[in-house]
Write a protein that holds these residues in place. Sequence first.
Motif, mmCIF file in Angstrom:
data_model
loop_
_atom_site.group_PDB
_atom_site.id
_atom_site.type_symbol
_atom_site.label_atom_id
_atom_site.label_comp_id
_atom_site.label_asym_id
_atom_site.label_seq_id
_atom_site.Cartn_x
_atom_site.Cartn_y
_atom_site.Cartn_z
ATOM 1 N N PHE A 150 0.826 -1.215 0.000
ATOM 2 C CA PHE A 150 0.000 0.000 0.000
ATOM 3 C C PHE A 150 0.859 1.263 0.000
ATOM 4 C CE2 PHE A 150 -3.128 -2.985 2.031
ATOM 5 C CZ PHE A 150 -4.023 -2.977 0.974
ATOM 6 N N GLY A 151 1.962 1.251 0.752
ATOM 7 C CA GLY A 151 2.805 2.436 0.822
ATOM 8 C C GLY A 151 3.479 2.751 -0.506
ATOM 9 N N THR A 152 3.947 1.726 -1.221
ATOM 10 C CA THR A 152 4.577 1.946 -2.520
ATOM 11 C C THR A 152 3.586 2.487 -3.530
ATOM 12 O OG1 THR A 152 6.154 0.147 -2.083
ATOM 13 C CG2 THR A 152 5.889 0.855 -4.367
ATOM 14 N N LEU A 153 2.396 1.896 -3.573
ATOM 15 C CA LEU A 153 1.372 2.392 -4.504
ATOM 16 C C LEU A 153 0.988 3.833 -4.181
ATOM 17 C CD1 LEU A 153 -0.943 -0.752 -4.757
ATOM 18 C CD2 LEU A 153 0.691 0.079 -6.454
ATOM 19 N N ALA A 154 0.859 4.138 -2.888
ATOM 20 C CA ALA A 154 0.509 5.504 -2.498
ATOM 21 C C ALA A 154 1.606 6.486 -2.886
ATOM 22 C CB ALA A 154 0.249 5.566 -0.996
ATOM 23 N N ALA A 155 2.867 6.105 -2.676
ATOM 24 C CA ALA A 155 3.974 6.998 -3.014
ATOM 25 C C ALA A 155 4.034 7.245 -4.516
ATOM 26 C CB ALA A 155 5.292 6.405 -2.518
ATOM 27 N N ILE A 156 3.841 6.205 -5.301
ATOM 28 C CA ILE A 156 3.870 6.378 -6.760
ATOM 29 C C ILE A 156 2.714 7.264 -7.213
ATOM 30 C CG2 ILE A 156 3.605 5.149 -8.956
ATOM 31 C CD1 ILE A 156 5.090 2.814 -7.675
ATOM 32 N N GLY A 157 1.535 7.044 -6.639
ATOM 33 C CA GLY A 157 0.398 7.873 -7.010
ATOM 34 C C GLY A 157 0.586 9.325 -6.635
ATOM 35 N N LEU A 158 1.119 9.566 -5.446
ATOM 36 C CA LEU A 158 1.312 10.944 -4.993
ATOM 37 C C LEU A 158 2.477 11.634 -5.682
ATOM 38 C CD1 LEU A 158 0.721 10.441 -1.159
ATOM 39 C CD2 LEU A 158 -0.823 11.532 -2.796
ATOM 40 N N SER A 159 3.324 10.863 -6.366
ATOM 41 C CA SER A 159 4.424 11.486 -7.105
ATOM 42 C C SER A 159 3.964 12.072 -8.437
ATOM 43 C CB SER A 159 5.526 10.452 -7.365
ATOM 44 O OG SER A 159 5.073 9.433 -8.254
ATOM 45 N N GLN A 160 2.734 11.759 -8.839
ATOM 46 C CA GLN A 160 2.199 12.302 -10.090
ATOM 47 C C GLN A 160 1.713 13.733 -9.865
ATOM 48 O OE1 GLN A 160 2.584 10.364 -12.795
ATOM 49 N NE2 GLN A 160 3.450 8.843 -11.381
ATOM 50 N N SER A 161 2.137 14.625 -10.738
ATOM 51 C CA SER A 161 1.824 16.043 -10.556
ATOM 52 C C SER A 161 0.346 16.365 -10.747
ATOM 53 C CB SER A 161 2.650 16.882 -11.534
ATOM 54 O OG SER A 161 2.390 16.483 -12.885
ATOM 55 N N HIS A 162 -0.402 15.505 -11.454
ATOM 56 C CA HIS A 162 -1.804 15.813 -11.732
ATOM 57 C C HIS A 162 -2.747 15.373 -10.615
ATOM 58 C CE1 HIS A 162 -1.276 11.621 -13.106
ATOM 59 N NE2 HIS A 162 -2.530 11.462 -12.727
ATOM 60 N N VAL A 163 -2.224 14.721 -9.571
ATOM 61 C CA VAL A 163 -3.078 14.256 -8.474
ATOM 62 C C VAL A 163 -3.505 15.457 -7.636
ATOM 63 C CG1 VAL A 163 -3.199 12.821 -6.409
ATOM 64 C CG2 VAL A 163 -1.976 12.000 -8.428
ATOM 65 N N ILE A 167 3.031 1.979 7.074
ATOM 66 C CA ILE A 167 2.838 2.609 5.765
ATOM 67 C C ILE A 167 3.532 3.966 5.657
ATOM 68 C CG2 ILE A 167 1.063 3.715 4.348
ATOM 69 C CD1 ILE A 167 -0.729 1.325 4.864
ATOM 70 N N PRO A 168 3.474 4.851 6.668
ATOM 71 C CA PRO A 168 4.162 6.142 6.517
ATOM 72 C C PRO A 168 5.653 6.018 6.232
ATOM 73 C CG PRO A 168 2.651 6.198 8.374
ATOM 74 C CD PRO A 168 2.700 4.784 7.920
ATOM 75 N N PHE A 169 6.328 5.045 6.840
ATOM 76 C CA PHE A 169 7.755 4.877 6.595
ATOM 77 C C PHE A 169 8.024 4.480 5.147
ATOM 78 C CE2 PHE A 169 7.228 4.185 11.143
ATOM 79 C CZ PHE A 169 8.248 4.969 11.665
ATOM 80 N N VAL A 170 7.176 3.610 4.607
ATOM 81 C CA VAL A 170 7.340 3.208 3.212
ATOM 82 C C VAL A 170 7.078 4.384 2.283
ATOM 83 C CG1 VAL A 170 6.557 1.604 1.430
ATOM 84 C CG2 VAL A 170 6.669 0.849 3.804
ATOM 85 N N ILE A 171 6.037 5.145 2.573
ATOM 86 C CA ILE A 171 5.708 6.293 1.722
ATOM 87 C C ILE A 171 6.865 7.286 1.691
ATOM 88 C CG2 ILE A 171 4.209 8.306 1.515
ATOM 89 C CD1 ILE A 171 1.922 6.620 2.510
ATOM 90 N N ILE A 172 7.446 7.582 2.842
ATOM 91 C CA ILE A 172 8.510 8.577 2.911
ATOM 92 C C ILE A 172 9.762 8.104 2.167
ATOM 93 C CG2 ILE A 172 10.131 9.697 4.485
ATOM 94 C CD1 ILE A 172 7.853 9.976 6.457
ATOM 95 N N THR A 173 10.170 6.850 2.374
ATOM 96 C CA THR A 173 11.383 6.362 1.723
ATOM 97 C C THR A 173 11.191 6.222 0.217
ATOM 98 O OG1 THR A 173 10.716 4.077 2.226
ATOM 99 C CG2 THR A 173 12.196 5.159 3.768
ATOM 100 N N VAL A 174 10.038 5.717 -0.212
ATOM 101 C CA VAL A 174 9.798 5.566 -1.650
ATOM 102 C C VAL A 174 9.637 6.933 -2.316
ATOM 103 C CG1 VAL A 174 8.246 4.604 -3.397
ATOM 104 C CG2 VAL A 174 8.791 3.275 -1.355
ATOM 105 N N THR A 175 8.973 7.857 -1.640
ATOM 106 C CA THR A 175 8.835 9.210 -2.189
ATOM 107 C C THR A 175 10.195 9.872 -2.354
ATOM 108 O OG1 THR A 175 6.642 9.467 -1.173
ATOM 109 C CG2 THR A 175 7.789 11.465 -1.829
ATOM 110 N N ALA A 176 11.086 9.683 -1.374
ATOM 111 C CA ALA A 176 12.439 10.241 -1.484
ATOM 112 C C ALA A 176 13.191 9.628 -2.656
ATOM 113 C CB ALA A 176 13.200 10.013 -0.187
ATOM 114 N N THR A 177 12.986 8.332 -2.894
ATOM 115 C CA THR A 177 13.628 7.677 -4.030
ATOM 116 C C THR A 177 13.069 8.184 -5.351
ATOM 117 O OG1 THR A 177 13.909 5.688 -2.677
ATOM 118 C CG2 THR A 177 14.209 5.439 -5.038
#
Length: 284
Positions: free
Chosen positions: A97-110, A160-170
């Motif tokens: 869930f965290g990886t999918l959320a990070a990828i989705g939130l990395s899109q500028s149109h969201v 989930i927050p830890f995954v979101i933060i690390t994947v978003t940074a990547t």
Amino acid sequence: MAKFQPYDTASDKAWYYIFRVICGLIFFFLMFPILVIMPLSFNAGNYFTFTPEMLRLEIEGFSLKHYRDFFTNPDWQVALYNSFRIAPVATLLSVGFGTLAAIGLSQSHVPFRRTIMAILISPMIVPLILSAAGMYFFYSRIGLQGTYIGVVLAHAALGIPFVIITVTATLAGFDKSLTRASASLGAGPVRTFFKIQMPLILPGVISGGLFAFITSFDEVVVVLFVGSASLKTLPWEMFNGLREQISPTILAIATILITLSVLLLSTIEILRRRSERLRGITQS
């Protein structure tokens, strides 16, 4: 390379040493309790104290009996089994869930990306006792309080927050032209993700998963609220041991957990550096 540049002033040089002294003192303040706990775990006595034999470094003052008690006591082994039964599943959910959320939130149109991000990482900010109480009332209403699924979902929410933060940074250093090039060559979104995007962000995903695993394995407050007597985890059993009887076995377990944490954090650092190399970021 010289330690100081020719244009460094005397105050710059003084701050160079003062800063390192301050960092050393902070490091000592954080590490000293751990340095006390580890030798105490080898105490031949039954109390949280350094015996005269230990202070004289006599072999009679040291023993592995507390480690032996941990590996032979059924109560500790059941708690260890529950921890290993809960933490990996919670980690898999957190990573997915965290990886999918990070990828989705990395899109500028969201839309409302910042608001959604703040909500998703709120378990890291809100006091844990409040999150635990909220989970207890929510799970009790839907029938998950005291169940294995309830504890796993609660731990996944904390990871989930830890995954979101690390994947978003990547993803911050990810070249999006690679995905566009893949799409122009006829690859679909799923194939592009697994062939192009996933290999580059994998170090961040694994790092987030390790953080989520540590969070789940060491968590005690939430499991006290949403768990049950049959789902006692290792931190829960340690908490009961401190409250009901002060046994040096707890120090042996703490030493094992510290060693495990050091190994996992070292792995995270190795993955972080590998991720920087893959993204073309070099250390200054």
